[in-house]
Each structure stands twice: as C-alpha cells, then as structure tokens.
Design a protein around this motif. Structure first.
Motif, mmCIF file in Angstrom:
data_model
loop_
_atom_site.group_PDB
_atom_site.id
_atom_site.type_symbol
_atom_site.label_atom_id
_atom_site.label_comp_id
_atom_site.label_asym_id
_atom_site.label_seq_id
_atom_site.Cartn_x
_atom_site.Cartn_y
_atom_site.Cartn_z
ATOM 1 N N SER A 160 7.865 8.222 -29.154
ATOM 2 C CA SER A 160 6.849 9.238 -29.440
ATOM 3 C C SER A 160 6.203 9.028 -30.808
ATOM 4 O O SER A 160 4.987 9.181 -30.950
ATOM 5 C CB SER A 160 7.440 10.644 -29.332
ATOM 6 O OG SER A 160 8.453 10.865 -30.284
ATOM 7 N N GLY A 161 6.986 8.643 -31.799
ATOM 8 C CA GLY A 161 6.457 8.472 -33.157
ATOM 9 C C GLY A 161 5.494 7.307 -33.309
ATOM 10 O O GLY A 161 4.585 7.356 -34.145
ATOM 11 N N THR A 162 5.674 6.266 -32.509
ATOM 12 C CA THR A 162 4.744 5.134 -32.570
ATOM 13 C C THR A 162 3.569 5.332 -31.619
ATOM 14 O O THR A 162 2.504 4.744 -31.813
ATOM 15 C CB THR A 162 5.454 3.799 -32.261
ATOM 16 O OG1 THR A 162 6.095 3.894 -30.987
ATOM 17 C CG2 THR A 162 6.490 3.466 -33.333
ATOM 18 N N SER A 163 3.747 6.174 -30.633
ATOM 19 C CA SER A 163 2.677 6.458 -29.671
ATOM 20 C C SER A 163 1.519 7.235 -30.308
ATOM 21 O O SER A 163 0.376 7.120 -29.869
ATOM 22 C CB SER A 163 3.251 7.240 -28.491
ATOM 23 O OG SER A 163 2.244 7.494 -27.538
ATOM 24 N N ILE A 164 1.810 7.999 -31.340
ATOM 25 C CA ILE A 164 0.768 8.774 -32.020
ATOM 26 C C ILE A 164 -0.353 7.841 -32.472
ATOM 27 O O ILE A 164 -1.518 8.017 -32.104
ATOM 28 C CB ILE A 164 1.342 9.543 -33.232
ATOM 29 C CG1 ILE A 164 2.425 10.519 -32.795
ATOM 30 C CG2 ILE A 164 0.218 10.253 -33.997
ATOM 31 C CD1 ILE A 164 3.280 11.049 -33.939
ATOM 32 N N GLY A 165 0.004 6.837 -33.256
ATOM 33 C CA GLY A 165 -0.985 5.901 -33.783
ATOM 34 C C GLY A 165 -1.617 5.042 -32.711
ATOM 35 O O GLY A 165 -2.807 4.707 -32.790
ATOM 36 N N ALA A 166 -0.849 4.691 -31.692
ATOM 37 C CA ALA A 166 -1.395 3.864 -30.605
ATOM 38 C C ALA A 166 -2.511 4.617 -29.880
ATOM 39 O O ALA A 166 -3.556 4.036 -29.553
ATOM 40 C CB ALA A 166 -0.286 3.473 -29.632
ATOM 41 N N ASN A 167 -2.321 5.898 -29.660
ATOM 42 C CA ASN A 167 -3.352 6.693 -28.995
ATOM 43 C C ASN A 167 -4.541 6.971 -29.913
ATOM 44 O O ASN A 167 -5.676 7.044 -29.446
ATOM 45 C CB ASN A 167 -2.761 7.984 -28.437
ATOM 46 C CG ASN A 167 -2.026 7.727 -27.148
ATOM 47 O OD1 ASN A 167 -2.642 7.440 -26.131
ATOM 48 N ND2 ASN A 167 -0.707 7.785 -27.189
ATOM 49 N N VAL A 168 -4.290 7.098 -31.204
ATOM 50 C CA VAL A 168 -5.389 7.234 -32.162
ATOM 51 C C VAL A 168 -6.249 5.969 -32.117
ATOM 52 O O VAL A 168 -7.482 6.035 -32.099
ATOM 53 C CB VAL A 168 -4.860 7.501 -33.593
ATOM 54 C CG1 VAL A 168 -5.942 7.289 -34.636
ATOM 55 C CG2 VAL A 168 -4.273 8.904 -33.688
ATOM 56 N N ARG A 169 -5.598 4.816 -32.062
ATOM 57 C CA ARG A 169 -6.335 3.549 -31.970
ATOM 58 C C ARG A 169 -7.134 3.463 -30.679
ATOM 59 O O ARG A 169 -8.260 2.980 -30.667
ATOM 60 C CB ARG A 169 -5.374 2.353 -32.045
ATOM 61 C CG ARG A 169 -4.773 2.124 -33.417
ATOM 62 C CD ARG A 169 -5.766 1.402 -34.328
ATOM 63 N NE ARG A 169 -5.197 1.184 -35.637
ATOM 64 C CZ ARG A 169 -4.711 0.027 -36.063
ATOM 65 N NH1 ARG A 169 -4.724 -1.030 -35.283
ATOM 66 N NH2 ARG A 169 -4.221 -0.078 -37.273
ATOM 67 N N GLU A 170 -6.555 3.913 -29.581
ATOM 68 C CA GLU A 170 -7.287 3.921 -28.306
ATOM 69 C C GLU A 170 -8.510 4.821 -28.405
ATOM 70 O O GLU A 170 -9.573 4.495 -27.882
ATOM 71 C CB GLU A 170 -6.391 4.409 -27.166
ATOM 72 C CG GLU A 170 -5.554 3.325 -26.543
ATOM 73 C CD GLU A 170 -4.949 3.794 -25.229
ATOM 74 O OE1 GLU A 170 -5.713 3.985 -24.271
ATOM 75 O OE2 GLU A 170 -3.721 3.952 -25.194
ATOM 76 N N ALA A 171 -8.357 5.951 -29.060
ATOM 77 C CA ALA A 171 -9.459 6.918 -29.188
ATOM 78 C C ALA A 171 -10.627 6.336 -29.985
ATOM 79 O O ALA A 171 -11.772 6.721 -29.766
ATOM 80 C CB ALA A 171 -8.959 8.196 -29.847
ATOM 81 N N GLU A 172 -10.330 5.401 -30.870
ATOM 82 C CA GLU A 172 -11.379 4.759 -31.683
ATOM 83 C C GLU A 172 -12.488 4.159 -30.812
ATOM 84 O O GLU A 172 -13.641 4.163 -31.187
ATOM 85 C CB GLU A 172 -10.766 3.613 -32.496
ATOM 86 C CG GLU A 172 -10.656 3.882 -33.939
ATOM 87 C CD GLU A 172 -10.228 2.630 -34.688
ATOM 88 O OE1 GLU A 172 -10.812 2.384 -35.739
ATOM 89 O OE2 GLU A 172 -9.312 1.907 -34.231
ATOM 90 N N PHE A 173 -12.114 3.615 -29.691
ATOM 91 C CA PHE A 173 -13.069 2.963 -28.802
ATOM 92 C C PHE A 173 -13.160 3.703 -27.464
ATOM 93 O O PHE A 173 -13.305 3.074 -26.413
ATOM 94 C CB PHE A 173 -12.686 1.492 -28.596
ATOM 95 C CG PHE A 173 -12.799 0.709 -29.869
ATOM 96 C CD1 PHE A 173 -14.039 0.312 -30.348
ATOM 97 C CD2 PHE A 173 -11.667 0.396 -30.614
ATOM 98 C CE1 PHE A 173 -14.148 -0.398 -31.539
ATOM 99 C CE2 PHE A 173 -11.767 -0.308 -31.805
ATOM 100 C CZ PHE A 173 -13.015 -0.705 -32.271
ATOM 101 N N ALA A 174 -13.108 5.016 -27.546
ATOM 102 C CA ALA A 174 -13.201 5.841 -26.340
ATOM 103 C C ALA A 174 -14.549 5.612 -25.660
ATOM 104 O O ALA A 174 -15.554 5.329 -26.310
ATOM 105 C CB ALA A 174 -13.040 7.308 -26.712
ATOM 106 N N GLN A 175 -14.547 5.741 -24.360
ATOM 107 C CA GLN A 175 -15.760 5.520 -23.573
ATOM 108 C C GLN A 175 -16.693 6.720 -23.606
ATOM 109 O O GLN A 175 -17.876 6.585 -23.303
ATOM 110 C CB GLN A 175 -15.386 5.190 -22.134
ATOM 111 C CG GLN A 175 -14.625 3.889 -22.027
ATOM 112 C CD GLN A 175 -14.106 3.627 -20.627
ATOM 113 O OE1 GLN A 175 -13.964 4.550 -19.824
ATOM 114 N NE2 GLN A 175 -13.835 2.373 -20.336
ATOM 115 N N SER A 176 -16.164 7.886 -23.951
ATOM 116 C CA SER A 176 -16.973 9.098 -24.006
ATOM 117 C C SER A 176 -16.276 10.100 -24.923
ATOM 118 O O SER A 176 -15.138 9.890 -25.351
ATOM 119 C CB SER A 176 -17.110 9.697 -22.603
ATOM 120 O OG SER A 176 -15.842 10.128 -22.145
#
Length: 115
Positions: free
Chosen positions: A40-56
């Motif tokens: 869970s603690g490493t998933s926070i940043g991974a999802n923030v990184r995914e959000a950087e290039f969100a499609q919408s």
C-alpha cells in the motif's frame, strides 16, 4: 516546469516504506503486516505517477482516488504495527506525520479535481 509536490513526497514516502519493510522483515521477522504496508505504501506514488498521464479528468480523479485509498490503508497498517509493538513510539512518530500529510494532500487534490 514547477515541482510536483505530491509526486516528490509520495516517492520519498515510498522509499521510507521500503526501508521500514526491510527492517520489519529482516530484523523483526514480521512478514504479514510488513508486506501489506509495503504494497500500500508504494502504491500511493505509483498511482500518482499513473495520474500524471491520465487520459481524462475522470481518469486523473480515479487514479488519485486510488492513491488516497492506498494512503488510508497505509495509515491503518502503521496504526496496527504500532499497536502490536512492531513499531516503537519513535518509529511511529517518524512515519505517522508523513502518512497524515499524504492523506491531507490527496484529499485536497481529489476534492479540488472534482469541483
């Protein structure tokens, strides 16, 4: 380019969580909760990184909401590790404010993005 505070803080938090995991697993021989907080603690940043290039905008809100859920889960594991004495008061006092900061930042981002 202006700095992305949540990206930087979530990465630094993940590094601290990885180091906590190593201490819990290798020194304290705690394998179940340590693995949970690592995920869970490493998933926070991974999802923030995914959000950087969100499609919408909706995709952005979705990824940041997942980050928020993972931050909340991480906060839970910290509380449980402390309550079961796998984390000393000093260790807990080091991690808890950072965890709370992640939660505050992500709540703010999700809330602002939805408006």
């Amino acid at each position: 380019m202006k700095p992305n505070i949540i990206k930087e803080k979530s990465f630094d938090f993940a590094v601290n969580i990885v180091n906590l995991y190593k201490d819990l697993a290798y020194n304290k021989k705690e394998f179940v909760m340590s693995r949970q907080i690592l995920k869970s603690g490493t998933s926070i940043g991974a999802n923030v990184r995914e959000a950087e290039f969100a499609q919408s905008k909706l995709d952005f809100i979705s990824k940041m909401s997942i980050s928020l859920k993972e931050a909340n889960k991480t906060d839970y594991w910290l509380d449980l590790l402390h309550a079961t004495e796998f984390l000393s008061k000093d260790e807990f006092d080091k991690f808890k404010p950072k965890s709370q900061e992640m939660l505050r930042l992500l709540v703010s981002i999700v809330k602002t993005s939805k408006e």
